[in-house]
Design a protein around this motif. Structure first.
Motif, PDB file in Angstrom:
ATOM      1  N   GLU A   1     -51.612 -30.238  53.726  1.00 52.45           N
ATOM      2  CA  GLU A   1     -50.611 -29.162  53.891  1.00 52.45           C
ATOM      3  C   GLU A   1     -49.546 -30.239  54.171  1.00 52.45           C
ATOM      4  OE1 GLU A   1     -52.109 -27.402  57.516  1.00 52.45           O
ATOM      5  OE2 GLU A   1     -53.617 -26.247  56.634  1.00 52.45           O
ATOM      6  N   PRO A   2     -48.374 -29.347  54.092  1.00 56.05           N
ATOM      7  CA  PRO A   2     -47.171 -30.010  54.169  1.00 56.05           C
ATOM      8  C   PRO A   2     -46.799 -30.551  55.774  1.00 56.05           C
ATOM      9  CG  PRO A   2     -46.574 -27.705  53.718  1.00 56.05           C
ATOM     10  CD  PRO A   2     -48.265 -28.107  53.595  1.00 56.05           C
ATOM     11  N   THR A   3     -46.116 -31.214  56.018  1.00 55.31           N
ATOM     12  CA  THR A   3     -45.859 -31.771  57.376  1.00 55.31           C
ATOM     13  C   THR A   3     -45.045 -30.732  58.051  1.00 55.31           C
ATOM     14  OG1 THR A   3     -45.098 -33.407  58.731  1.00 55.31           O
ATOM     15  CG2 THR A   3     -43.876 -33.057  56.971  1.00 55.31           C
ATOM     16  N   LYS A   4     -45.382 -30.535  59.532  1.00 55.71           N
ATOM     17  CA  LYS A   4     -44.443 -29.602  60.387  1.00 55.71           C
ATOM     18  C   LYS A   4     -43.603 -30.451  61.145  1.00 55.71           C
ATOM     19  CE  LYS A   4     -47.280 -25.813  59.924  1.00 55.71           C
ATOM     20  NZ  LYS A   4     -46.973 -25.087  58.911  1.00 55.71           N
ATOM     21  N   TYR A   5     -43.460 -31.626  60.883  1.00 61.95           N
ATOM     22  CA  TYR A   5     -42.504 -32.566  61.714  1.00 61.95           C
ATOM     23  C   TYR A   5     -41.142 -32.176  61.938  1.00 61.95           C
ATOM     24  CZ  TYR A   5     -40.135 -36.635  63.367  1.00 61.95           C
ATOM     25  OH  TYR A   5     -39.233 -37.524  64.099  1.00 61.95           O
ATOM     26  N   PHE A   6     -40.618 -31.832  60.631  1.00 61.41           N
ATOM     27  CA  PHE A   6     -39.185 -31.473  60.645  1.00 61.41           C
ATOM     28  C   PHE A   6     -38.954 -29.990  61.262  1.00 61.41           C
ATOM     29  CE2 PHE A   6     -39.454 -35.018  57.490  1.00 61.41           C
ATOM     30  CZ  PHE A   6     -38.391 -35.867  58.114  1.00 61.41           C
ATOM     31  N   ASP A   7     -40.001 -29.376  61.043  1.00 66.39           N
ATOM     32  CA  ASP A   7     -39.828 -27.971  61.649  1.00 66.39           C
ATOM     33  C   ASP A   7     -39.885 -27.968  63.124  1.00 66.39           C
ATOM     34  OD1 ASP A   7     -39.716 -26.909  59.189  1.00 66.39           O
ATOM     35  OD2 ASP A   7     -42.047 -26.422  59.099  1.00 66.39           O
ATOM     36  N   ASN A   8     -40.839 -28.659  63.614  1.00 65.78           N
ATOM     37  CA  ASN A   8     -40.929 -28.883  65.187  1.00 65.78           C
ATOM     38  C   ASN A   8     -39.671 -29.628  65.760  1.00 65.78           C
ATOM     39  OD1 ASN A   8     -43.255 -27.449  65.301  1.00 65.78           O
ATOM     40  ND2 ASN A   8     -44.481 -29.476  64.961  1.00 65.78           N
ATOM     41  N   ARG A   9     -39.316 -30.600  64.949  1.00 69.44           N
ATOM     42  CA  ARG A   9     -37.861 -31.331  65.338  1.00 69.44           C
ATOM     43  C   ARG A   9     -36.952 -30.485  65.506  1.00 69.44           C
ATOM     44  NH1 ARG A   9     -34.237 -35.659  63.018  1.00 69.44           N
ATOM     45  NH2 ARG A   9     -33.684 -36.719  64.723  1.00 69.44           N
ATOM     46  N   PHE A  10     -36.600 -29.724  64.551  1.00 71.45           N
ATOM     47  CA  PHE A  10     -35.577 -28.678  64.482  1.00 71.45           C
ATOM     48  C   PHE A  10     -35.562 -27.731  65.467  1.00 71.45           C
ATOM     49  CE2 PHE A  10     -33.832 -24.569  63.132  1.00 71.45           C
ATOM     50  CZ  PHE A  10     -32.329 -24.720  63.047  1.00 71.45           C
ATOM     51  N   LEU A  11     -36.818 -27.207  65.871  1.00 63.02           N
ATOM     52  CA  LEU A  11     -36.747 -26.032  66.809  1.00 63.02           C
ATOM     53  C   LEU A  11     -36.776 -26.843  68.441  1.00 63.02           C
ATOM     54  CD1 LEU A  11     -40.035 -23.959  65.530  1.00 63.02           C
ATOM     55  CD2 LEU A  11     -37.559 -23.472  65.727  1.00 63.02           C
ATOM     56  N   ASN A  12     -37.250 -28.020  68.611  1.00 60.25           N
ATOM     57  CA  ASN A  12     -36.959 -28.777  69.632  1.00 60.25           C
ATOM     58  C   ASN A  12     -35.652 -29.222  70.134  1.00 60.25           C
ATOM     59  OD1 ASN A  12     -39.727 -28.502  70.349  1.00 60.25           O
ATOM     60  ND2 ASN A  12     -40.219 -30.509  69.585  1.00 60.25           N
ATOM     61  N   LEU A  13     -34.826 -29.499  69.041  1.00 57.27           N
ATOM     62  CA  LEU A  13     -33.502 -29.848  69.133  1.00 57.27           C
ATOM     63  C   LEU A  13     -32.650 -28.526  69.421  1.00 57.27           C
ATOM     64  CD1 LEU A  13     -32.773 -32.759  66.688  1.00 57.27           C
ATOM     65  CD2 LEU A  13     -32.848 -32.971  68.898  1.00 57.27           C
ATOM     66  N   THR A  14     -32.905 -27.474  68.614  1.00 50.97           N
ATOM     67  CA  THR A  14     -32.183 -26.348  69.057  1.00 50.97           C
ATOM     68  C   THR A  14     -32.561 -25.750  70.423  1.00 50.97           C
ATOM     69  OG1 THR A  14     -32.628 -25.733  66.453  1.00 50.97           O
ATOM     70  CG2 THR A  14     -31.830 -24.049  68.259  1.00 50.97           C
TER      71      THR A  14
ATOM     72  N   LEU B   1     -29.400 -25.510  72.979  1.00 50.31           N
ATOM     73  CA  LEU B   1     -28.964 -24.044  73.710  1.00 50.31           C
ATOM     74  C   LEU B   1     -29.144 -24.272  75.153  1.00 50.31           C
ATOM     75  CD1 LEU B   1     -30.816 -21.474  71.253  1.00 50.31           C
ATOM     76  CD2 LEU B   1     -28.314 -21.903  71.646  1.00 50.31           C
ATOM     77  N   ALA B   2     -30.089 -24.950  75.716  1.00 50.10           N
ATOM     78  CA  ALA B   2     -30.462 -25.152  77.003  1.00 50.10           C
ATOM     79  C   ALA B   2     -29.491 -25.956  77.535  1.00 50.10           C
ATOM     80  CB  ALA B   2     -31.599 -25.746  77.495  1.00 50.10           C
ATOM     81  N   LEU B   3     -28.695 -26.956  76.919  1.00 52.04           N
ATOM     82  CA  LEU B   3     -27.718 -27.871  77.457  1.00 52.04           C
ATOM     83  C   LEU B   3     -26.671 -27.364  77.531  1.00 52.04           C
ATOM     84  CD1 LEU B   3     -27.329 -30.905  78.130  1.00 52.04           C
ATOM     85  CD2 LEU B   3     -26.409 -31.048  75.698  1.00 52.04           C
ATOM     86  N   THR B   4     -26.120 -26.116  76.739  1.00 52.78           N
ATOM     87  CA  THR B   4     -24.858 -25.251  76.845  1.00 52.78           C
ATOM     88  C   THR B   4     -25.313 -24.132  77.722  1.00 52.78           C
ATOM     89  OG1 THR B   4     -25.218 -24.530  74.666  1.00 52.78           O
ATOM     90  CG2 THR B   4     -23.876 -26.512  74.872  1.00 52.78           C
ATOM     91  N   GLY B   5     -26.263 -23.533  77.250  1.00 55.87           N
ATOM     92  CA  GLY B   5     -26.489 -22.174  77.748  1.00 55.87           C
ATOM     93  C   GLY B   5     -26.509 -22.161  79.321  1.00 55.87           C
ATOM     94  N   VAL B   6     -27.397 -22.911  79.780  1.00 56.91           N
ATOM     95  CA  VAL B   6     -27.864 -22.723  81.298  1.00 56.91           C
ATOM     96  C   VAL B   6     -26.471 -23.138  82.182  1.00 56.91           C
ATOM     97  CG1 VAL B   6     -29.063 -24.141  83.116  1.00 56.91           C
ATOM     98  CG2 VAL B   6     -30.139 -23.542  81.004  1.00 56.91           C
TER      99      VAL B   6
END
Length: 150
Positions: free
Chosen positions: A19-32, A36-41
């Motif tokens: 299966e293709p890796t999910k690393y970059f998907d998870n990394r993108f979601l974690n950084l997003t 968002l928490a850094l500016t939104g809170v």
């Protein structure tokens, strides 16, 4: 369904699907989520503080001789702050619009003059060529020369 066969320590075979890796998907979601928490809170905390403790402006009589600023006409404090510190005042917007209108009028005037010049050139037979001055015919030597440099 085809897949690679994996032999484990036992005698049974299990399929191994690539299966293709999910690393970059998870990394993108974690950084997003992080940004968002850094500016939104902090933004949510500041907006909540302003809405709870400062509140909206109350309508009151204008004192005699007092000229209100343009940001004082807005009700909410965040809107007042944005109008005062971020947006241009209406007078400046008016001047910018008048400058654009004046530039367009200058362009249209220039195009009208250019069209008039083209029309007059067409009517009078003039053209965009230049005039080359010629020598006076009296100074032209018309007899044969003995050498080319004479």
């Amino acid at each position: 369904m085809l897949g690679h066969v994996r032999y484990s320590s036992g005698s049974s075979k299990r399929l191994f699907f690539i299966e293709p890796t999910k690393y970059f998907d998870n990394r993108f979601l974690n950084l997003t989520i992080f940004y968002l928490a850094l500016t939104g809170v902090p933004a949510a905390i500041i907006i909540t503080y302003i809405n709870v403790f400062v509140g909206e402006a109350k309508l009151a009589e204008i004192p005699e001789g007092y000229i209100p600023e343009n940001y004082e006409y807005h009700k909410h404090p965040i809107t007042r702050w944005i109008v005062k510190h971020v947006l241009d005042p209406p007078e400046k917007n008016y001047e910018k619009d008048m400058h654009l209108i004046a530039k367009e009028m200058e362009k249209s005037h220039h195009y009208a003059i250019e069209a008039k010049a083209r029309r007059l050139m067409r009517d009078r037979g003039d053209g965009p060529w230049s005039v080359m001055p010629v020598q006076d015919p009296t100074v032209i030597i018309r007899h044969h020369k003995a050498t080319p440099d004479d």
